[in-house]
Design a protein around this motif. Sequence first.
Motif, PDB file in Angstrom:
ATOM      1  N   GLU A   1       9.810 -38.330  51.619  1.00 57.47           N
ATOM      2  CA  GLU A   1      10.182 -37.512  50.464  1.00 57.47           C
ATOM      3  C   GLU A   1      11.691 -37.554  50.221  1.00 57.47           C
ATOM      4  O   GLU A   1      12.141 -37.496  49.074  1.00 57.47           O
ATOM      5  CB  GLU A   1       9.693 -36.079  50.671  1.00 57.47           C
ATOM      6  N   LEU A   2      12.467 -37.667  51.293  1.00 59.99           N
ATOM      7  CA  LEU A   2      13.920 -37.803  51.121  1.00 59.99           C
ATOM      8  C   LEU A   2      14.252 -39.132  50.434  1.00 59.99           C
ATOM      9  O   LEU A   2      15.125 -39.195  49.558  1.00 59.99           O
ATOM     10  CB  LEU A   2      14.646 -37.698  52.467  1.00 59.99           C
ATOM     11  N   VAL A   3      13.544 -40.195  50.828  1.00 56.90           N
ATOM     12  CA  VAL A   3      13.776 -41.499  50.187  1.00 56.90           C
ATOM     13  C   VAL A   3      13.430 -41.409  48.699  1.00 56.90           C
ATOM     14  O   VAL A   3      14.201 -41.860  47.835  1.00 56.90           O
ATOM     15  CB  VAL A   3      12.950 -42.605  50.872  1.00 56.90           C
ATOM     16  N   ALA A   4      12.295 -40.819  48.389  1.00 58.53           N
ATOM     17  CA  ALA A   4      11.878 -40.715  46.979  1.00 58.53           C
ATOM     18  C   ALA A   4      12.875 -39.867  46.187  1.00 58.53           C
ATOM     19  O   ALA A   4      13.205 -40.195  45.032  1.00 58.53           O
ATOM     20  CB  ALA A   4      10.472 -40.110  46.897  1.00 58.53           C
ATOM     21  N   HIS A   5      13.354 -38.796  46.796  1.00 58.56           N
ATOM     22  CA  HIS A   5      14.359 -37.955  46.123  1.00 58.56           C
ATOM     23  C   HIS A   5      15.601 -38.782  45.795  1.00 58.56           C
ATOM     24  O   HIS A   5      16.125 -38.726  44.673  1.00 58.56           O
ATOM     25  CB  HIS A   5      14.732 -36.775  47.027  1.00 58.56           C
ATOM     26  N   ALA A   6      16.056 -39.553  46.771  1.00 58.04           N
ATOM     27  CA  ALA A   6      17.265 -40.361  46.569  1.00 58.04           C
ATOM     28  C   ALA A   6      17.055 -41.418  45.493  1.00 58.04           C
ATOM     29  O   ALA A   6      17.978 -41.756  44.750  1.00 58.04           O
ATOM     30  CB  ALA A   6      17.678 -41.013  47.884  1.00 58.04           C
ATOM     31  N   ALA A   7      15.838 -41.938  45.397  1.00 62.63           N
ATOM     32  CA  ALA A   7      15.552 -43.045  44.477  1.00 62.63           C
ATOM     33  C   ALA A   7      15.135 -42.570  43.085  1.00 62.63           C
ATOM     34  O   ALA A   7      14.757 -43.376  42.249  1.00 62.63           O
ATOM     35  CB  ALA A   7      14.463 -43.946  45.069  1.00 62.63           C
ATOM     36  N   ARG A   8      15.222 -41.285  42.826  1.00 59.51           N
ATOM     37  CA  ARG A   8      14.762 -40.758  41.534  1.00 59.51           C
ATOM     38  C   ARG A   8      15.501 -41.385  40.340  1.00 59.51           C
ATOM     39  O   ARG A   8      14.899 -41.693  39.318  1.00 59.51           O
ATOM     40  CB  ARG A   8      14.942 -39.235  41.566  1.00 59.51           C
ATOM     41  N   THR A   9      16.822 -41.576  40.468  1.00 57.57           N
ATOM     42  CA  THR A   9      17.610 -42.098  39.338  1.00 57.57           C
ATOM     43  C   THR A   9      18.453 -43.311  39.723  1.00 57.57           C
ATOM     44  O   THR A   9      19.336 -43.702  38.970  1.00 57.57           O
ATOM     45  CB  THR A   9      18.553 -41.003  38.770  1.00 57.57           C
ATOM     46  N   ARG A  10      18.195 -43.889  40.893  1.00 50.69           N
ATOM     47  CA  ARG A  10      18.960 -45.062  41.317  1.00 50.69           C
ATOM     48  C   ARG A  10      18.076 -45.982  42.140  1.00 50.69           C
ATOM     49  O   ARG A  10      17.180 -45.520  42.840  1.00 50.69           O
ATOM     50  CB  ARG A  10      20.180 -44.654  42.155  1.00 50.69           C
ATOM     51  N   ASP A  11      18.331 -47.281  42.053  1.00 51.25           N
ATOM     52  CA  ASP A  11      17.774 -48.206  43.034  1.00 51.25           C
ATOM     53  C   ASP A  11      18.524 -47.986  44.343  1.00 51.25           C
ATOM     54  O   ASP A  11      19.750 -47.901  44.346  1.00 51.25           O
ATOM     55  CB  ASP A  11      18.003 -49.657  42.582  1.00 51.25           C
ATOM     56  N   LEU A  12      17.807 -47.919  45.456  1.00 50.55           N
ATOM     57  CA  LEU A  12      18.488 -47.799  46.753  1.00 50.55           C
ATOM     58  C   LEU A  12      18.752 -49.193  47.302  1.00 50.55           C
ATOM     59  O   LEU A  12      17.836 -50.007  47.453  1.00 50.55           O
ATOM     60  CB  LEU A  12      17.633 -47.015  47.754  1.00 50.55           C
ATOM     61  N   VAL A  13      20.007 -49.445  47.607  1.00 55.37           N
ATOM     62  CA  VAL A  13      20.398 -50.736  48.160  1.00 55.37           C
ATOM     63  C   VAL A  13      19.792 -50.894  49.558  1.00 55.37           C
ATOM     64  O   VAL A  13      19.651 -49.915  50.306  1.00 55.37           O
ATOM     65  CB  VAL A  13      21.943 -50.827  48.200  1.00 55.37           C
TER      66      VAL A  13
END
Lengths: 321, 321
Positions: free
Chosen positions: A238-250
């Motif tokens: 869920e933390l990963v999904a939160h971070a990826a809400r408005t950005r691609d995660l490198v």
Amino acid sequence: MKLATLPNGTPDGQLYVVSRDHTRCARANDADTMQLLMEAWDELAPRVDRQYQALNAGGGVPFDPAQCLAPLPRAWQWLDGSAYESHGKLMDKVFGISAGGDKTRPLMYQGLSDRFLPPHADVPLPSEEDGIDFEGEFGIVCDAVPMGTDAQAASRHIRLLVQVNDWSLRKIAPIEMKTGFGWVQAKPACSMAPVAVTPDELGAAWRDHRVDLPLHVTWNGKPFGAAGGYDMGFGFHELVAHAARTRDLVAGTIIGSGTVSNENYREVGSSCIAERRGIEMLDDGEPRTGFMAFGDNVRMQCALPDGTPIFGAIDQKVIKA
Amino acid sequence: MKLATLPNGTPDGQLYVVSRDHTRCARANDADTMQLLMEAWDELAPRVDRQYQALNAGGGVPFDPAQCLAPLPRAWQWLDGSAYESHGKLMDKVFGISAGGDKTRPLMYQGLSDRFLPPHADVPLPSEEDGIDFEGEFGIVCDAVPMGTDAQAASRHIRLLVQVNDWSLRKIAPIEMKTGFGWVQAKPACSMAPVAVTPDELGAAWRDHRVDLPLHVTWNGKPFGAAGGYDMGFGFHELVAHAARTRDLVAGTIIGSGTVSNENYREVGSSCIAERRGIEMLDDGEPRTGFMAFGDNVRMQCALPDGTPIFGAIDQKVIKA
């Protein structure tokens, strides 16, 4: 699979596979650096894993965690959560800053990622007056995550688990927090335990995308805390999904759990001094425990119930910069 | 000296020198990437500058800013200030979040730095419902700055100036700000104008470590703002020193000014929609201007009084991710 990075004169170091019992290691044949592995995980990880399995059967050279760099000595992105509700509630109550009001959204800030300090290196900080504190955490390293990935899909991007000491300067933290802008001065470089592991190394202790193991913290050799990692209000997926809400995660993004904490902190202890001081303020009306002095040591480690080491130990001393 | 980065299939691209009038460019002979230049500035910059001076005399190939990547396509650290008091005061008043209370400390947060979008690339964002806004800013790129460097010494580490569009999602921003943790979802990747310049290229317009030039912003071709860059409550040298208080700054750290804004914003306009909406709320009791729609264009540029271009233009369209 267990991985570490040893120095070779470059900022990213040399990737090694480490035997399950942490006694031996071998230079990774198929990925020179952890960052390269994260960027091509699907292609490279199976090959590195074959080398890891062979190493467990024998061979390699002695593994010395004191020589290690952080598994990722630098990363393009470090996003640190604060997912333990018992810690958040206590900090809110004691410091009067209500960060944790909205339980539908994880707390997360972006921190310094251009270097992660080696697990046994001295930690240079400018002043004891800043309120030097450790924060024992778990974290994950993901490969590239597309914007908009949901939690279920995000779980497949959690490639490695790590153990982090998120150094914090407590006298500065509330000043920065009150601006709403998050922390810059209050959050210097973090340290990372020497070994990064794939989630399967935890067996049943990787549960609901959480590390269900105690994090043992000692301060100057005295036990300080052994809080269990399970009690996160949000799982790492869920933390990963939160971070990826408005950005691609490198690829190589590291996401932290926040200070490991349990509701029964009076029994199990804490993973940072600020929490203990908060308990003292509740119980005694004022904090009795001071922050760290130059020369102080902190040690953090985590093992399976049968004693198998996981991340190795963070074991370091703060010194005057 | 003027520099740009053109694509070559790698994440960091190829460094070019650009003629003062932005008509011609040449592949930098002495530094393949901007990051390498920042890491060895004292050694390499004089050589790159000689090539720049030669290019101004003639030669090179046509310079096409529409082909450019960001001058630093990715950076190890992006620290964004909010140094324009007129903007801060207005935002505080309208949104009731008092970030600017302490005038002795710059406001600063750490943002996404693993990519800076090219100046003419479409900008993919997930939803118009997030309140898509631009923020026109100036910024600096520094070489390595030791922890504890004061403002005077920090001024010598300001190696390049850049122009940034700090994309912002305004519906998410106050939710994240109220936690005290700063922004993650509200601050997706920024864009950067094509040309980075040494401070001497501004002549007298580099004044007190500030860019004393108007930033011209148009939205769908209509003039939106032309606020002057001088009115920062802290100069860039003070922002660098603030950032370096408890950390060494890695070479290639980018530090932003925050949204360029002047006290007379009703006359000169604004560099972001949120500020115009704030003015409308003050004047009319409610915001009349909406945020950006998919397909909308924003253009930002800055020139010397004699018309000499400085950073080139950011000229881009938001699209559905």
